[in-house]
Motif scaffolding. Structure first.
Motif, mmCIF file in Angstrom:
data_model
loop_
_atom_site.group_PDB
_atom_site.id
_atom_site.type_symbol
_atom_site.label_atom_id
_atom_site.label_comp_id
_atom_site.label_asym_id
_atom_site.label_seq_id
_atom_site.Cartn_x
_atom_site.Cartn_y
_atom_site.Cartn_z
ATOM 1 N N GLN A 277 0.826 -1.208 0.000
ATOM 2 C CA GLN A 277 0.000 0.000 0.000
ATOM 3 C C GLN A 277 0.863 1.262 0.000
ATOM 4 O O GLN A 277 0.534 2.251 -0.671
ATOM 5 C CB GLN A 277 -0.921 -0.005 1.223
ATOM 6 C CG GLN A 277 -2.009 -1.065 1.184
ATOM 7 C CD GLN A 277 -2.990 -0.893 2.319
ATOM 8 O OE1 GLN A 277 -3.620 0.154 2.476
ATOM 9 N NE2 GLN A 277 -3.114 -1.925 3.144
ATOM 10 N N GLN B 62 2.154 1.753 -3.504
ATOM 11 C CA GLN B 62 1.100 2.195 -4.408
ATOM 12 C C GLN B 62 0.740 3.657 -4.172
ATOM 13 O O GLN B 62 0.521 4.414 -5.132
ATOM 14 C CB GLN B 62 -0.147 1.311 -4.222
ATOM 15 C CG GLN B 62 0.030 -0.123 -4.680
ATOM 16 C CD GLN B 62 0.437 -0.212 -6.140
ATOM 17 O OE1 GLN B 62 -0.210 0.359 -7.016
ATOM 18 N NE2 GLN B 62 1.530 -0.915 -6.406
ATOM 19 N N ARG B 63 0.693 4.061 -2.924
ATOM 20 C CA ARG B 63 0.388 5.465 -2.623
ATOM 21 C C ARG B 63 1.487 6.371 -3.150
ATOM 22 O O ARG B 63 1.205 7.445 -3.711
ATOM 23 C CB ARG B 63 0.220 5.644 -1.103
ATOM 24 C CG ARG B 63 0.054 7.107 -0.715
ATOM 25 C CD ARG B 63 -0.133 7.299 0.767
ATOM 26 N NE ARG B 63 -0.035 8.717 1.098
ATOM 27 C CZ ARG B 63 -0.984 9.607 0.898
ATOM 28 N NH1 ARG B 63 -2.132 9.234 0.358
ATOM 29 N NH2 ARG B 63 -0.806 10.874 1.216
ATOM 30 N N GLN C 207 1.175 6.640 -6.938
ATOM 31 C CA GLN C 207 0.018 7.455 -7.311
ATOM 32 C C GLN C 207 0.281 8.933 -7.060
ATOM 33 O O GLN C 207 -0.122 9.790 -7.861
ATOM 34 C CB GLN C 207 -1.208 6.993 -6.523
ATOM 35 C CG GLN C 207 -1.702 5.599 -6.903
ATOM 36 C CD GLN C 207 -2.758 5.075 -5.960
ATOM 37 O OE1 GLN C 207 -3.194 5.767 -5.027
ATOM 38 N NE2 GLN C 207 -3.177 3.824 -6.170
ATOM 39 N N THR C 208 0.988 9.231 -5.973
ATOM 40 C CA THR C 208 1.319 10.623 -5.661
ATOM 41 C C THR C 208 2.293 11.194 -6.683
ATOM 42 O O THR C 208 2.159 12.344 -7.139
ATOM 43 C CB THR C 208 1.905 10.723 -4.249
ATOM 44 O OG1 THR C 208 0.973 10.201 -3.301
ATOM 45 C CG2 THR C 208 2.207 12.175 -3.904
ATOM 46 N N ALA D 159 2.562 10.289 -9.705
ATOM 47 C CA ALA D 159 1.850 10.433 -10.973
ATOM 48 C C ALA D 159 0.924 11.646 -10.981
ATOM 49 O O ALA D 159 0.344 11.981 -12.023
ATOM 50 C CB ALA D 159 1.064 9.166 -11.281
ATOM 51 N N SER E 187 -1.880 11.990 -9.187
ATOM 52 C CA SER E 187 -3.249 11.655 -8.854
ATOM 53 C C SER E 187 -3.435 11.587 -7.349
ATOM 54 O O SER E 187 -2.476 11.369 -6.602
ATOM 55 C CB SER E 187 -3.644 10.310 -9.485
ATOM 56 O OG SER E 187 -2.796 9.276 -9.024
ATOM 57 N N LYS E 188 -4.665 11.742 -6.927
ATOM 58 C CA LYS E 188 -4.976 11.704 -5.503
ATOM 59 C C LYS E 188 -5.201 10.255 -5.087
ATOM 60 O O LYS E 188 -6.052 9.562 -5.639
ATOM 61 C CB LYS E 188 -6.209 12.546 -5.206
ATOM 62 C CG LYS E 188 -6.532 12.643 -3.717
ATOM 63 C CD LYS E 188 -7.703 13.555 -3.461
ATOM 64 C CE LYS E 188 -7.994 13.661 -1.963
ATOM 65 N NZ LYS E 188 -9.150 14.551 -1.686
ATOM 66 N N SER E 189 -4.443 9.820 -4.120
ATOM 67 C CA SER E 189 -4.533 8.432 -3.685
ATOM 68 C C SER E 189 -5.600 8.271 -2.604
ATOM 69 O O SER E 189 -5.756 9.122 -1.729
ATOM 70 C CB SER E 189 -3.182 7.954 -3.141
ATOM 71 O OG SER E 189 -3.280 6.642 -2.648
ATOM 72 N N LYS E 190 -6.331 7.170 -2.694
ATOM 73 C CA LYS E 190 -7.318 6.850 -1.666
ATOM 74 C C LYS E 190 -6.697 6.122 -0.482
ATOM 75 O O LYS E 190 -7.356 5.898 0.527
ATOM 76 C CB LYS E 190 -8.420 5.985 -2.268
ATOM 77 C CG LYS E 190 -9.227 6.679 -3.361
ATOM 78 C CD LYS E 190 -10.319 5.766 -3.885
ATOM 79 C CE LYS E 190 -11.128 6.470 -4.973
ATOM 80 N NZ LYS E 190 -12.204 5.589 -5.516
#
Length: 239
Positions: free
Chosen positions: A32, A35-36, A39-40, A42, A44-47
């Motif tokens: 996790q 992945q966060r 995503q950061t 890139a 994008s806002k990570s969930k």
């Protein structure tokens, strides 16, 4: 089962009940966290909540302590059994005191490793902790299966423990290194450690099948393990 047989189950019981579930949790948080981060980067806002990184670090430290502690427990059983069986405190008391001091020094070095901040001290205490494990593992009574070192529960376990100690020692460098070199090293080494832990599960199960109960040792160790034969018992003479 006698008391000595129950004591032999402490090491695998702790591994199954505590260590292996902790490994799964740490791996989950590591995935996790990665992945966060991706995503950061890139944009994008990570969930995934930001707290996963902190929890991964904390549980990773717990895992390192658990693995080192489990290794010490696993080594203390055969070493202690050998000391009692051969009454080494009467024959070689210095060796017994030396073993106890190495156990204490290894635990103390791990504690100091957690508290060390400077790189040089982290390296020193990590080296001392790893050296202590190796020295303890070289004592009489430990079944090392050296002829099959690549499939040995001992060698795989020691290697995994050393990797965990090294990973703990470089945690602060991971956060300070902007080039991510230490992060890559950390990821690669822990992927190797994960494979070693899987191997530990397999070799540990094998060894439990091979280790006889205390009352069976006299008979089992008369067998020829190379040729897989055992002496035929004398037939009872009917009266």
């Amino acid at each position: 089962m006698q008391l000595t047989d129950f004591l032999g189950l402490v090491h695998p019981a702790i591994a199954i009940i505590f260590v292996f579930p902790l490994i799964g949790t740490v791996v989950n948080f590591a995935w996790q966290t990665r992945q966060r981060r991706l995503q950061t980067l890139a944009g994008s806002k990570s969930k995934i909540p930001p707290v996963v990184g902190t929890e991964h670090k904390q549980l990773g430290e717990w895992l390192t302590s658990a693995v080192v502690g489990l290794t010490l427990i696993g080594l203390s059983y055969p070493i202690g059994k050998n000391i009692i069986k051969n009454q080494l405190w009467n024959q070689t008391p210095f060796q017994v005191v030396f073993i106890l001091l190495i156990f204490a020094a290894t635990i103390a070095s791990l504690v100091f490793l957690f508290r060390a901040k400077q790189r040089v001290w982290r390296a020193v205490f990590a080296t001392l902790t790893g050296t202590g494990l190796v020295i303890i593992g070289c004592q009489d009574g430990v079944y090392r299966r050296t002829n099959e070192w690549y499939w040995s529960h001992y060698y795989i376990g020691i290697t995994a423990a050393l990797l965990m100690i090294f990973s703990l020692a470089i945690v602060q460098d991971i956060y300070q290194d902007k080039s991510n070199r230490w992060r890559i090293v950390h990821t690669i080494l822990n992927c190797i450690a994960l494979l070693l832990f899987i191997g530990q599960g397999m070799t540990g199960t094998r060894d439990l099948l091979e280790i006889p109960l205390s009352w069976q040792e006299t008979y089992i160790y008369q067998c020829d393990f190379a040729n897989k034969t055992c002496p035929t018992p004398n037939p009872q003479v009917a009266k």
